[in-house]
Design a protein around this motif. Structure first.
Motif, PDB file in Angstrom:
ATOM      1  N   ARG A  82      51.213  15.041  97.559  1.00  0.00           N
ATOM      2  CA  ARG A  82      51.482  14.131  97.100  1.00  0.00           C
ATOM      3  C   ARG A  82      53.289  13.439  98.186  1.00  0.00           C
ATOM      4  O   ARG A  82      54.108  14.120  97.649  1.00  0.00           O
ATOM      5  CB  ARG A  82      53.097  13.781  95.710  1.00  0.00           C
TER       6      ARG A  82
ATOM      7  N   LEU B 111      51.619   8.064  95.857  1.00  0.00           N
ATOM      8  CA  LEU B 111      51.398   8.893  94.398  1.00  0.00           C
ATOM      9  C   LEU B 111      50.895   7.867  93.717  1.00  0.00           C
ATOM     10  O   LEU B 111      49.828   8.165  93.288  1.00  0.00           O
ATOM     11  CB  LEU B 111      53.221   8.282  93.654  1.00  0.00           C
ATOM     12  N   GLU B 112      50.815   6.420  94.479  1.00  0.00           N
ATOM     13  CA  GLU B 112      49.422   5.769  93.891  1.00  0.00           C
ATOM     14  C   GLU B 112      48.479   6.098  93.748  1.00  0.00           C
ATOM     15  O   GLU B 112      47.193   6.771  92.893  1.00  0.00           O
ATOM     16  CB  GLU B 112      49.179   4.253  94.137  1.00  0.00           C
TER      17      GLU B 112
ATOM     18  N   CYS C 141      47.702   9.301  95.407  1.00  0.00           N
ATOM     19  CA  CYS C 141      47.329  10.655  94.301  1.00  0.00           C
ATOM     20  C   CYS C 141      46.830  10.395  93.170  1.00  0.00           C
ATOM     21  O   CYS C 141      45.353  11.080  92.956  1.00  0.00           O
ATOM     22  CB  CYS C 141      48.569  11.399  94.677  1.00  0.00           C
ATOM     23  N   ARG C 142      47.680   9.811  92.170  1.00  0.00           N
ATOM     24  CA  ARG C 142      46.842   9.655  90.588  1.00  0.00           C
ATOM     25  C   ARG C 142      45.321   8.934  90.726  1.00  0.00           C
ATOM     26  O   ARG C 142      44.556   8.897  89.916  1.00  0.00           O
ATOM     27  CB  ARG C 142      47.859   8.782  90.504  1.00  0.00           C
TER      28      ARG C 142
ATOM     29  N   GLN D  66      52.753  22.663  93.833  1.00  0.00           N
ATOM     30  CA  GLN D  66      52.875  21.803  94.547  1.00  0.00           C
ATOM     31  C   GLN D  66      51.346  21.714  95.549  1.00  0.00           C
ATOM     32  O   GLN D  66      51.034  21.196  96.460  1.00  0.00           O
ATOM     33  CB  GLN D  66      53.525  21.160  96.011  1.00  0.00           C
TER      34      GLN D  66
ATOM     35  N   TYR E 209      47.988  18.397  89.284  1.00  0.00           N
ATOM     36  CA  TYR E 209      49.145  18.749  89.857  1.00  0.00           C
ATOM     37  C   TYR E 209      49.219  19.452  89.498  1.00  0.00           C
ATOM     38  O   TYR E 209      49.851  19.616  88.170  1.00  0.00           O
ATOM     39  CB  TYR E 209      49.787  17.591  90.675  1.00  0.00           C
TER      40      TYR E 209
END
Length: 193
Positions: free
Chosen positions: A179, A98-99, A101-102, A117, A112
């Motif tokens: 994610r 996730l980090e 992706c951010r 999704q 997102y």
């Protein structure tokens, strides 16, 4: 593949696959070679990847870093620490923590869509990303840090995909990032291949 090998129609059960690059100036077509690989489509290097001890994930490689550079020289680092990831041609996306992706969201202006999704890319964002002419470099190794490495650099065009019906009501551009819920989902899919 085994039957073809047993009949001496191909030299081995191995294969080589290239998705092609229809967006490039040369409009490179895809390629599937049974019994080996097409040497004209590879760049010689000394990197060897070993099979992972995890039998649920046949091909696992270390992603030591993911970085990007745009035409203005702006650079981003998307992977705070190295990870181990599967290489899987059955999924389109690249599944990351996730980090990471951010960090992609921030760098590329992505939002997102949790319902579908996906990271949809509208026409305005698409034009902006094309103009930035960003390249993304994956630094790979047999582990998530150290040792021999291989850098693979892809242009933004490699990430310019469309989802079509029945997966969406109409054709929609999206950035093929996903994610991951946990480290077992870290995957380099067809976008990378």
């Amino acid at each position: 593949m085994t039957a073809l090998t047993n009949q001496s129609l191909i030299p081995s059960v191995s294969f080589g696959y290239t998705a092609g690059a229809p967006y490039s100036l040369k409009k490179v077509l895809g390629s599937l070679t049974l019994g080996g690989y097409d040497q004209s489509r590879s760049t010689p290097n000394n990197m060897t990847f070993s099979f992972a001890p995890d039998t649920d994930r046949d091909i696992v490689i270390g992603i030591q870093s993911i970085t990007s550079t745009d035409q203005d020289g702006t650079q981003y680092d998307f992977l705070p620490t190295g990870i181990d990831a599967s290489v899987d041609s059955t999924v389109a996306q690249i599944w990351l923590p996730l980090e990471a992706c951010r960090l992609f969201e921030e760098a590329f202006g992505l939002t997102y869509d949790a319902e579908n999704q996906l990271y949809p890319v509208n026409n305005t964002l698409h034009k902006k990303l094309l103009a930035q002419n960003t390249s993304i470099t994956f630094t790979l190794g047999n582990s998530d840090s150290g040792g021999q490495i291989l850098n693979i650099t892809l242009p933004y065009h490699s990430f310019d995909l469309q989802v079509k019906p029945p997966f969406a009501s109409n054709a929609t551009r999206y950035f093929p990032l996903q994610r991951a819920a946990n480290e077992m989902q870290y995957t380099l899919g067809r976008t990378f291949l």
